[in-house]
Design a protein around this motif. Structure first.
Motif, PDB file in Angstrom:
ATOM      1  N   GLY A  45      12.957   9.491 -40.150  1.00 59.60           N
ATOM      2  CA  GLY A  45      13.474  10.835 -40.393  1.00 59.60           C
ATOM      3  C   GLY A  45      13.885  11.659 -39.200  1.00 59.60           C
ATOM      4  O   GLY A  45      14.298  12.811 -39.361  1.00 59.60           O
ATOM      5  N   ALA A  46      13.789  11.118 -37.980  1.00 61.28           N
ATOM      6  CA  ALA A  46      14.187  11.892 -36.803  1.00 61.28           C
ATOM      7  C   ALA A  46      15.681  11.751 -36.556  1.00 61.28           C
ATOM      8  O   ALA A  46      16.201  10.635 -36.479  1.00 61.28           O
ATOM      9  CB  ALA A  46      13.410  11.443 -35.575  1.00 61.28           C
ATOM     10  N   GLU A  47      16.376  12.880 -36.413  1.00 56.58           N
ATOM     11  CA  GLU A  47      17.818  12.849 -36.136  1.00 56.58           C
ATOM     12  C   GLU A  47      18.120  12.675 -34.654  1.00 56.58           C
ATOM     13  O   GLU A  47      19.172  12.164 -34.280  1.00 56.58           O
ATOM     14  CB  GLU A  47      18.491  14.147 -36.611  1.00 56.58           C
ATOM     15  N   PRO A 102      16.372  20.537 -36.774  1.00 59.70           N
ATOM     16  CA  PRO A 102      16.348  19.081 -36.665  1.00 59.70           C
ATOM     17  C   PRO A 102      14.933  18.565 -36.468  1.00 59.70           C
ATOM     18  O   PRO A 102      14.011  19.326 -36.165  1.00 59.70           O
ATOM     19  CB  PRO A 102      17.193  18.831 -35.421  1.00 59.70           C
ATOM     20  N   VAL A 103      14.780  17.245 -36.627  1.00 60.35           N
ATOM     21  CA  VAL A 103      13.540  16.557 -36.269  1.00 60.35           C
ATOM     22  C   VAL A 103      13.845  15.732 -35.023  1.00 60.35           C
ATOM     23  O   VAL A 103      14.743  14.888 -35.034  1.00 60.35           O
ATOM     24  CB  VAL A 103      13.046  15.642 -37.410  1.00 60.35           C
ATOM     25  N   ILE A 104      13.097  15.991 -33.954  1.00 60.40           N
ATOM     26  CA  ILE A 104      13.356  15.376 -32.655  1.00 60.40           C
ATOM     27  C   ILE A 104      12.166  14.496 -32.275  1.00 60.40           C
ATOM     28  O   ILE A 104      11.006  14.918 -32.413  1.00 60.40           O
ATOM     29  CB  ILE A 104      13.569  16.454 -31.577  1.00 60.40           C
ATOM     30  N   ALA A 105      12.444  13.297 -31.811  1.00 62.50           N
ATOM     31  CA  ALA A 105      11.393  12.375 -31.385  1.00 62.50           C
ATOM     32  C   ALA A 105      11.512  12.120 -29.894  1.00 62.50           C
ATOM     33  O   ALA A 105      12.614  11.885 -29.380  1.00 62.50           O
ATOM     34  CB  ALA A 105      11.497  11.064 -32.149  1.00 62.50           C
ATOM     35  N   ASN A 133       4.190   9.244 -38.016  1.00 60.28           N
ATOM     36  CA  ASN A 133       3.868   9.893 -39.281  1.00 60.28           C
ATOM     37  C   ASN A 133       4.033  11.404 -39.211  1.00 60.28           C
ATOM     38  O   ASN A 133       4.290  12.053 -40.228  1.00 60.28           O
ATOM     39  CB  ASN A 133       2.458   9.502 -39.718  1.00 60.28           C
ATOM     40  N   ALA A 134       3.921  11.971 -38.005  1.00 63.83           N
ATOM     41  CA  ALA A 134       4.292  13.375 -37.850  1.00 63.83           C
ATOM     42  C   ALA A 134       5.790  13.547 -38.068  1.00 63.83           C
ATOM     43  O   ALA A 134       6.238  14.538 -38.661  1.00 63.83           O
ATOM     44  CB  ALA A 134       3.882  13.877 -36.472  1.00 63.83           C
ATOM     45  N   VAL A 135       6.591  12.571 -37.599  1.00 62.59           N
ATOM     46  CA  VAL A 135       8.029  12.583 -37.889  1.00 62.59           C
ATOM     47  C   VAL A 135       8.249  12.546 -39.399  1.00 62.59           C
ATOM     48  O   VAL A 135       9.055  13.308 -39.954  1.00 62.59           O
ATOM     49  CB  VAL A 135       8.723  11.379 -37.210  1.00 62.59           C
ATOM     50  N   GLN A 136       7.510  11.672 -40.085  1.00 62.91           N
ATOM     51  CA  GLN A 136       7.624  11.624 -41.552  1.00 62.91           C
ATOM     52  C   GLN A 136       7.247  12.955 -42.192  1.00 62.91           C
ATOM     53  O   GLN A 136       7.883  13.411 -43.138  1.00 62.91           O
ATOM     54  CB  GLN A 136       6.711  10.536 -42.114  1.00 62.91           C
ATOM     55  N   GLY A 137       6.188  13.562 -41.677  1.00 63.15           N
ATOM     56  CA  GLY A 137       5.767  14.854 -42.213  1.00 63.15           C
ATOM     57  C   GLY A 137       6.844  15.908 -42.053  1.00 63.15           C
ATOM     58  O   GLY A 137       7.077  16.723 -42.951  1.00 63.15           O
ATOM     59  N   ALA A 138       7.508  15.891 -40.884  1.00 61.89           N
ATOM     60  CA  ALA A 138       8.583  16.853 -40.654  1.00 61.89           C
ATOM     61  C   ALA A 138       9.739  16.619 -41.621  1.00 61.89           C
ATOM     62  O   ALA A 138      10.337  17.565 -42.151  1.00 61.89           O
ATOM     63  CB  ALA A 138       9.069  16.753 -39.208  1.00 61.89           C
TER      64      ALA A 138
END
Length: 363
Positions: free
Chosen positions: A226-228, A208-211, A196-201
């Protein structure tokens, strides 16, 4: 009334579904029939004895949604039939934190009892402690400020996740870090809160959004949310990989695991003026090593985030609107659905990392 609820009597032992006496709602309280409850890692930590000061026996569960069945005297904010998401942060109404809309920081409410210092559960004459709203119980009595009314067309099984994981993860990025469009974000740990932090980003327009995680199925889930960029920390050095994918450092690093080693890694990947947001809870007594030069030379910051720095009475309805508008993903978070008598199976699945978010569904 007598209700079915799983009772944890001793750490590292199964929860037993028992018939428990539930008292009527008192002044300013409401009775809620539970529809669904998320299986949360905080509850798992209590089960495994990570917090020895937690009083037992106890009914766990800190996120869920249901329908108001009855209201106590003096409660005019809710009525029977209202659909509600439960919050583990009731509002005392007299402290600075509650006045600021941050009830998770309230010093005047107990995490294990009602506001008057008593419990509403008992079995065989023995009080049973609450874990916040105790959403694993089929019925609960909570302070009226811990039941947030939502629109009736919101599916309550999906709404249950908003009660903790979604609000905490999304809020860590939007509220605590206040990420702006175009800034870079890395999330360490892709469990219920991390995803959900990924979703928030993604909602913030981060790029970028990194996981980062150890499990491939969680990294795959981060793509949907949403993480690229996905980094498996078992297969490569996460620090080098994050730096390589963020032009030398990120604006925000969210740590959604309780590992001090990971917290140190998160601090190491910040660019100047970057913020490291700590959400995961390490074991009591664990310490993080910090080079003060990282903070002073580049104005980097380390901050904690509790409940996503959110006001549930504002955040819950807003997140419902985002879901119904197709902008917030909840269906994709649910791993398996369990009956109440499968509570120990649900906890085991969480412990072994098999579920993104398990869901207890009540008849």
């Amino acid at each position: 009334m007598d209700v079915l609820a799983p009772v944890l009597r001793h750490p590292n032992e199964p929860q037993n579904v028992e018939l428990v006496a539930l008292g009527e709602p008192r002044t300013g309280e409401v009775l809620v029939r539970m529809v669904a409850a998320g299986v949360c890692h905080s509850c798992l930590s209590v089960e495994k004895g990570a917090y020895p000061d937690v009083p037992l026996p106890m009914i766990l569960g800190d996120e869920g949604a249901g329908v108001v069945e009855a209201v106590g005297p003096g409660c005019d904010s809710l009525q029977p039939g209202d659909h509600v998401i439960l919050s583990w942060a009731p509002v005392c109404g007299r402290c600075r934190s509650c006045a600021a809309g941050l009830p998770a920081l309230c010093p005047n409410t107990s995490p294990f009892q009602m506001r008057d210092g008593t419990t509403r559960f008992e079995a065989g004459g023995t009080p049973i402690q609450h874990f916040g709203p105790s959403t694993y119980s089929s019925y609960v009595v909570v302070d009226a400020t811990a039941a947030v009314k939502i629109r009736a067309d919101m599916p309550l099984d999906k709404a249950a996740l908003i009660g903790c994981a979604v609000t905490t993860g999304v809020g860590a990025v939007l509220n605590t870090a206040q990420v702006r469009p175009g800034q870079s974000v890395v999330v360490f740990g892709c469990g219920g809160i991390g995803l959900n932090a990924v979703q928030g980003a993604a909602l913030a327009g981060a790029q970028p959004v990194i996981a980062v995680d150890l499990a491939e199925h969680k990294l795959e889930a981060s793509k949907v949310l949403g993480a690229e960029v996905q980094i498996n920390a078992q297969q490569t050095d996460p620090i080098n990989e994050v730096l390589a994918h963020s032009a030398g450092g990120v604006d925000c690093a969210v740590v959604a695991v309780g590992s001090t080693q990971v917290m140190e890694q998160a601090l190491a990947v910040l660019r100047p003026r970057g913020v490291c947001v700590l959400v995961g809870a390490p074991r009591p007594g664990d310490l993080v090593r910090v080079d003060p030069g990282l903070l002073t030379s580049g104005e980097r910051r380390i901050v904690g985030s509790k409940y996503g720095s959110s006001n549930p009475h504002e955040a819950f309805p807003e997140l419902v609107e985002l879901y119904l508008a197709g902008k917030l993903k909840l269906d994709e978070l649910i791993g398996h659905r369990y009956r109440l008598d499968q509570i120990n199976e649900a906890s085991a699945a969480l412990d072994e990392g098999r579920d993104l978010r398990g869901l207890i569904v009540f008849d």
